[in-house]
Design a protein around this motif. Structure first.
Motif, mmCIF file in Angstrom:
data_model
loop_
_atom_site.group_PDB
_atom_site.id
_atom_site.type_symbol
_atom_site.label_atom_id
_atom_site.label_comp_id
_atom_site.label_asym_id
_atom_site.label_seq_id
_atom_site.Cartn_x
_atom_site.Cartn_y
_atom_site.Cartn_z
ATOM 1 N N CYS A 101 42.124 43.898 24.854
ATOM 2 C CA CYS A 101 41.428 44.109 26.132
ATOM 3 C C CYS A 101 40.051 44.677 25.821
ATOM 4 O O CYS A 101 39.695 45.758 26.305
ATOM 5 C CB CYS A 101 42.196 45.063 27.047
ATOM 6 S SG CYS A 101 43.777 44.445 27.645
ATOM 7 N N LYS A 104 37.072 50.457 32.490
ATOM 8 C CA LYS A 104 37.607 49.994 33.771
ATOM 9 C C LYS A 104 37.617 48.472 33.756
ATOM 10 O O LYS A 104 36.671 47.850 33.277
ATOM 11 C CB LYS A 104 36.766 50.495 34.943
ATOM 12 C CG LYS A 104 37.353 50.133 36.312
ATOM 13 C CD LYS A 104 36.430 50.489 37.450
ATOM 14 C CE LYS A 104 35.279 49.523 37.560
ATOM 15 N NZ LYS A 104 35.722 48.143 37.940
ATOM 16 N N ALA A 105 38.663 47.877 34.263
ATOM 17 C CA ALA A 105 38.726 46.418 34.325
ATOM 18 C C ALA A 105 37.570 45.882 35.154
ATOM 19 O O ALA A 105 37.286 46.396 36.239
ATOM 20 C CB ALA A 105 40.060 45.979 34.917
ATOM 21 N N HIS A 106 36.904 44.858 34.650
ATOM 22 C CA HIS A 106 35.820 44.229 35.411
ATOM 23 C C HIS A 106 36.321 43.732 36.776
ATOM 24 O O HIS A 106 35.598 43.775 37.764
ATOM 25 C CB HIS A 106 35.252 43.029 34.642
ATOM 26 C CG HIS A 106 34.443 43.389 33.437
ATOM 27 N ND1 HIS A 106 33.265 44.098 33.505
ATOM 28 C CD2 HIS A 106 34.628 43.107 32.120
ATOM 29 C CE1 HIS A 106 32.758 44.240 32.291
ATOM 30 N NE2 HIS A 106 33.565 43.651 31.429
ATOM 31 N N ASP A 107 37.567 43.253 36.794
ATOM 32 C CA ASP A 107 38.081 42.554 37.974
ATOM 33 C C ASP A 107 38.630 43.472 39.062
ATOM 34 O O ASP A 107 38.866 43.018 40.185
ATOM 35 C CB ASP A 107 39.204 41.598 37.569
ATOM 36 C CG ASP A 107 38.728 40.464 36.677
ATOM 37 O OD1 ASP A 107 37.505 40.271 36.586
ATOM 38 O OD2 ASP A 107 39.578 39.792 36.068
ATOM 39 N N VAL A 131 37.243 42.172 28.944
ATOM 40 C CA VAL A 131 38.203 42.539 29.987
ATOM 41 C C VAL A 131 37.763 43.798 30.725
ATOM 42 O O VAL A 131 37.944 43.929 31.930
ATOM 43 C CB VAL A 131 39.601 42.754 29.355
ATOM 44 C CG1 VAL A 131 40.623 43.181 30.412
ATOM 45 C CG2 VAL A 131 40.070 41.488 28.641
ATOM 46 N N LEU A 132 37.176 44.733 29.969
ATOM 47 C CA LEU A 132 36.822 46.048 30.498
ATOM 48 C C LEU A 132 35.317 46.270 30.457
ATOM 49 O O LEU A 132 34.627 45.693 29.602
ATOM 50 C CB LEU A 132 37.510 47.152 29.678
ATOM 51 C CG LEU A 132 39.001 46.990 29.405
ATOM 52 C CD1 LEU A 132 39.466 48.045 28.412
ATOM 53 C CD2 LEU A 132 39.804 47.074 30.700
ATOM 54 N N VAL A 169 42.330 38.611 28.082
ATOM 55 C CA VAL A 169 43.445 39.545 27.898
ATOM 56 C C VAL A 169 44.354 39.050 26.775
ATOM 57 O O VAL A 169 44.796 37.893 26.778
ATOM 58 C CB VAL A 169 44.248 39.719 29.202
ATOM 59 C CG1 VAL A 169 45.550 40.482 28.932
ATOM 60 C CG2 VAL A 169 43.422 40.461 30.239
ATOM 61 N N ALA A 172 43.680 41.183 35.772
ATOM 62 C CA ALA A 172 42.382 41.533 35.154
ATOM 63 C C ALA A 172 41.943 40.502 34.130
ATOM 64 O O ALA A 172 41.171 40.818 33.218
ATOM 65 C CB ALA A 172 42.444 42.923 34.516
ATOM 66 N N ASN A 173 42.413 39.264 34.289
ATOM 67 C CA ASN A 173 42.184 38.255 33.251
ATOM 68 C C ASN A 173 41.346 37.074 33.736
ATOM 69 O O ASN A 173 41.560 35.943 33.324
ATOM 70 C CB ASN A 173 43.535 37.751 32.704
ATOM 71 C CG ASN A 173 43.381 36.996 31.402
ATOM 72 O OD1 ASN A 173 42.445 37.225 30.642
ATOM 73 N ND2 ASN A 173 44.303 36.092 31.137
ATOM 74 N N LEU A 206 49.833 43.211 31.351
ATOM 75 C CA LEU A 206 48.833 42.564 32.210
ATOM 76 C C LEU A 206 49.119 41.078 32.384
ATOM 77 O O LEU A 206 48.998 40.531 33.481
ATOM 78 C CB LEU A 206 47.433 42.775 31.628
ATOM 79 C CG LEU A 206 46.938 44.226 31.566
ATOM 80 C CD1 LEU A 206 45.539 44.281 30.969
ATOM 81 C CD2 LEU A 206 46.968 44.881 32.935
#
Length: 555
Positions: free
Chosen positions: A492, A508-511, A502-503, A309, A303-304, A290
């Motif tokens: 993560c 699932k990634a927030h982003d 992060v998730l 991350v 996703a950071n 990532l």
């Protein structure tokens, strides 16, 4: 290539996703850096398996940079290639689940709310999980039945709530000395429990039962009895598995991952397009991937946006110890029982999973008891000196080895307690140091919280007391902050707040709308047990979430 789901990594975090979604009719591609071995490829060659890098990348091609921090803030830097310090666990289809010993304990309800139950811990980043034990319990149960767990439920004060009365498969065969252990613990007021194992005690699930070689840890299973992701799941689904595929970058726009790029071992570049991407590359490598996938939308790494991350990397704290049974003190019947070949010891203590010391409540841990590993080289190397520390050879060495190996056995124990997450233990990347593919390598920053050692020492003393009461000699143990490379999580963490995790709670990634992480990276705290069963269970849970997402997209 465009598929419904692309999974990066095929171990305990990736294999349940592949199994569930492929069997539900979705198109699934699994990208695995290593080879695909079968039962016929696994043997008990100690030289090949534990003395050489048969299942892990050579450090001169794929290394790490390691920073070992001290309490005063100073650190020592190690180059993985030069030091030989490796955090690779098993690059093959099924990942390191092929090489596990299969000790399968569940987390307890309080493991999900460490901060609420025990409060803040100075210097540690302890948080509650966004899900509860109740949320994960059905999936623990599913793993027992689908992956295959053997054991026997015994009531004890820290037994977690269960939806099934017992394990689906009976206990594995146990050595006669286990009876002495049970009686000794009873005399001490301890509650000895059979150790659940992800090893089949009978032919089932299209796999053969254990044949009791005692070569479990670090070795692949030639019978298929061990519940690896390969044997239990990937061989039973129609997912397409691409081996020799090192994923080095994920491409994305501001909302979705669009493509996974990978190299073959010869440096040929390929890519896969998918509706959903699942990263399950092992905690350290997932964070590295990532961070190396930064782009104009995510300049600090994919996703950071939270900057989390790689942060809050955890291992399993604790250590190990051992004691030797004195053959001459045993009855002829006990001698015969002790030297039974192959049968497991398989006993655990969780009496101090929670305890009080000087009126302070502590989260404790698990002690697993087992016979020393069958590895003949390591067993013999401990015997090459006499009682004065002088090297033995010839007839004297021969006599000592024969006596030790035929009239003596060592009982060992392993302590598992929480490795508290801290600011000093995290994963980064080194922009200057590259692997053989030209990709920045991971930087593993290591630091153990002082309480980890305190709890580990407390548990080890309890284990020593058992060995002493059993009449063992040469008792020794070690509790340290050295991280076990095969027990790694975090990096993560999941949570409800996108600013501090992060998730989300479904991993699932927030982003991003279509990126999930399903290996041990999601864990904010690790509990006081080996991680594999929890990784499996959570991955089955995430598979259900992805399944529903794909159904909605098709409707």
């Amino acid at each position: 290539m465009m598929v419904d789901v692309c999974i990066i990594g095929s171990g305990a975090g990736g294999s349940p996703i592949a199994y569930e979604l492929a069997n539900a009719g979705f198109s699934v591609v699994v990208l695995e850096k290593g080879e695909n071995f079968s039962e016929s490829d696994f043997n008990k060659d100690e030289i090949a398996v534990t003395r050489r890098d048969m299942f892990t990348p050579p450090l001169n091609e794929q290394k790490h940079i390691i920073n070992e921090y001290r309490a005063d803030g100073t650190f020592t830097r190690y180059d993985g290639e030069e030091s030989g310090w490796s955090f690779w666990n098993g690059s093959m289809v099924g990942g390191s689940s092929n090489l596990m010993s299969g000790y399968f304990h569940r987390l307890k309800p309080n493991d999900f709310q460490l901060k609420s139950v025990y409060g803040e811990i100075k210097g540690a980043n302890v948080v509650d999980w966004p899900i509860s034990y109740k949320d994960l319990e059905p999936y623990y149960d599913r793993v027992e039945k689908v992956v295959g767990v053997s054991g026997k439920i015994v009531q004890h004060k820290h037994l977690e709530p269960r939806s099934s009365a017992d394990f689906p498969y009976p206990e594995l065969q146990i050595n006669g000395a286990t009876k002495w252990f049970d009686l000794t613990c009873k005399d001490l007021g301890y509650e000895a429990i059979p150790t659940p194992r992800a090893i089949l005690s009978q032919n089932a699930l299209g796999r053969n039962a254990c044949y009791y070689s005692n070569f479990c840890g670090s070795y692949g299973c030639a019978s298929g009895a061990k519940g690896s992701g390969r044997a239990a799941l990937l061989q039973k689904c129609k997912a397409k598995i691409i081996t020799d595929a090192f994923v080095y970058r994920l491409q994305s726009n501001e909302k979705k991952v669009t493509r996974a790029y990978y190299y073959t071992k010869n440096g040929i570049r390929h890519s896969v397009q998918a509706k959903i991407f699942v990263v399950a590359a092992q905690a350290i490598e997932t964070s590295r991937l990532l961070l190396n996938s930064k782009n104009e939308h995510f300049p600090n790494g994919l996703a950071n946006s939270s900057g989390e991350v790689g942060k809050n990397l955890i291992f399993s704290a604790g250590g190990s110890g051992s004691g030797r049974f004195v053959f001459e003190k045993l009855t002829p019947q006990q001698q015969k029982e002790l030297m039974e070949v192959g049968a497991f010891f398989n006993r655990s203590l969780q009496d101090w999973y929670e305890y009080k010391n000087e009126d302070k409540a502590y989260k404790g841990g698990t002690i697993d008891f087992l016979f020393e590993h069958q590895n003949i080289i390591s067993r013999v190397m401990r015997e090459v000196y006499d009682e004065n520390g002088k090297l033995l050879w010839g007839e004297k060495l021969k006599e000592k080895l024969h006596k030790r190996l035929t009239t003596s056995r060592v009982l060992t124990f392993e302590v598992f307690n929480d490795w508290l997450p801290t600011d000093k233990c995290f994963v980064g990347v080194d922009e200057k140091t590259k692997d053989k593919y030209g990709v920045p390598v991971g930087v593993i920053n290591l630091y153990g919280h002082p309480q980890d050692l305190e709890v580990g020492e407390y548990l080890a003393q309890k284990a020593v007391k058992v060995l002493e009461r059993l009449g063992c000699e040469e008792i020794d143990y070690s509790i340290s902050s050295a991280p076990p490379p095969n027990l790694v999580a975090g990096g993560c963490r999941f949570g409800n707040d996108a600013k501090t995790s992060v998730l989300d709670k479904n991993c699932k990634a927030h982003d991003l709308e279509n990126l999930y992480v399903s290996d041990a990276s999601f864990m904010p705290t690790g509990g006081s047990i080996p991680y594999t069963w929890t990784i499996y269970a959570n991955s089955f849970r995430v598979a259900d979430v992805i399944k529903e997402q794909l159904k909605k997209e098709k409707s």
